[in-house]
Write a protein that holds these residues in place. Sequence first.
Motif, short mmCIF file in Angstrom:
data_model
loop_
_atom_site.label_atom_id
_atom_site.label_comp_id
_atom_site.label_asym_id
_atom_site.label_seq_id
_atom_site.Cartn_x
_atom_site.Cartn_y
_atom_site.Cartn_z
N ALA A 140 10.60 -5.75 1.25
CA ALA A 140 10.47 -5.20 -0.10
C ALA A 140 9.00 -5.07 -0.46
CB ALA A 140 11.18 -6.09 -1.11
N PRO A 141 8.62 -3.97 -1.10
CA PRO A 141 7.20 -3.80 -1.46
C PRO A 141 6.77 -4.78 -2.54
CG PRO A 141 8.53 -2.03 -2.39
CD PRO A 141 9.44 -2.84 -1.52
N HIS A 142 5.51 -5.13 -2.50
CA HIS A 142 4.91 -5.92 -3.56
C HIS A 142 4.33 -4.96 -4.59
CE1 HIS A 142 4.25 -9.98 -1.30
NE2 HIS A 142 5.42 -9.45 -1.03
N HIS A 143 4.13 -5.46 -5.81
CA HIS A 143 3.60 -4.67 -6.92
C HIS A 143 2.17 -5.13 -7.19
CE1 HIS A 143 7.94 -4.37 -7.21
NE2 HIS A 143 7.74 -3.21 -7.82
N TYR A 144 1.24 -4.22 -7.03
CA TYR A 144 -0.17 -4.52 -7.21
C TYR A 144 -0.58 -4.01 -8.59
CZ TYR A 144 0.19 -5.94 -2.49
OH TYR A 144 0.58 -6.62 -1.37
N THR A 145 -0.84 -4.95 -9.49
CA THR A 145 -1.15 -4.63 -10.87
C THR A 145 -2.66 -4.54 -11.06
OG1 THR A 145 0.81 -5.85 -11.57
CG2 THR A 145 -0.80 -5.33 -13.27
N PHE A 146 -3.12 -3.38 -11.49
CA PHE A 146 -4.52 -3.16 -11.82
C PHE A 146 -4.60 -3.19 -13.34
CE2 PHE A 146 -3.79 -1.17 -7.76
CZ PHE A 146 -4.90 -1.53 -7.00
N GLY A 180 -3.23 -0.49 -17.81
CA GLY A 180 -3.05 -0.81 -16.40
C GLY A 180 -2.28 0.22 -15.62
N LEU A 181 -2.24 -0.02 -14.31
CA LEU A 181 -1.51 0.77 -13.33
C LEU A 181 -0.86 -0.18 -12.35
CD1 LEU A 181 -4.09 3.45 -12.09
CD2 LEU A 181 -1.96 3.91 -13.26
N ILE A 182 0.24 0.24 -11.77
CA ILE A 182 0.89 -0.54 -10.73
C ILE A 182 1.03 0.34 -9.50
CG2 ILE A 182 2.98 -1.75 -10.00
CD1 ILE A 182 3.40 -2.47 -12.95
N GLY A 183 0.54 -0.17 -8.37
CA GLY A 183 0.76 0.46 -7.08
C GLY A 183 1.61 -0.47 -6.25
N THR A 184 2.42 0.08 -5.37
CA THR A 184 3.26 -0.74 -4.51
C THR A 184 2.78 -0.61 -3.07
OG1 THR A 184 4.88 1.02 -4.10
CG2 THR A 184 5.25 -0.41 -6.02
N PHE A 185 3.15 -1.61 -2.25
CA PHE A 185 2.84 -1.52 -0.83
C PHE A 185 3.67 -2.51 -0.05
CE2 PHE A 185 0.51 -1.87 3.14
CZ PHE A 185 0.23 -0.54 3.39
N SER A 186 4.05 -2.13 1.16
CA SER A 186 4.63 -3.04 2.14
C SER A 186 4.36 -2.47 3.53
CB SER A 186 6.15 -3.20 1.94
OG SER A 186 6.81 -1.99 2.20
#
Length: 188
Positions: A140-146, A180-186
């Motif tokens: 599952a991707p993690h959520h990267y909060t800027f 803010g912004l949220i990017g996801t990644f896995s």
Amino acid sequence: MILRGSILAGAVALAALCGTHDARAQGVFTLTSPSFKDGERLAVKNAGNNKTNPNCVGENVSPAFSWANPPDGTKSFALLMFDPEGRPPGGVSHWVSYGIPASVNGFAEGEVSKPSDKYVGGQSTMKLSNYFGPCTPPGAPHHYTFTLIATDLEPAALAAGMTREELIKALDGHAKGATGLIGTFSKQ
């Protein structure tokens, strides 16, 4: 998505904790990126490049950012990158920056992958003062909060090397607003 909503609620709560005022500027205070849209996957090149970690599959190129319409009275900004799902239960602080002058309205792609004179470097979980991208395991991707915080502090007001937690305490009563912004990644 419940998690995304709770992360955004957390960013709003962070701003409230820091003493957000009901300051108004023309338009809405926004953080955007031409590198990714809010809620979308970060590019592989934005992922971390620690070759000793098999989950670091990228080039550690920081995304580009721009912001507009800061609250009246803004003297500096802080920009944080946080992964709430990383290393449970505490999360991973990927980047802590502050003392960004009010005259700065963004960063070019790759600009904050190394220390810069445009910001004061804090201390991430990895003990770095600059951006370090995701090293997310498969699944599952993690959520990267800027989170971008407008402050009433002069750019040189805070010493370098503060952790995310220390910065939040230092901004108590000095935050004028946050976006803010949220990017996801896995790892695929």
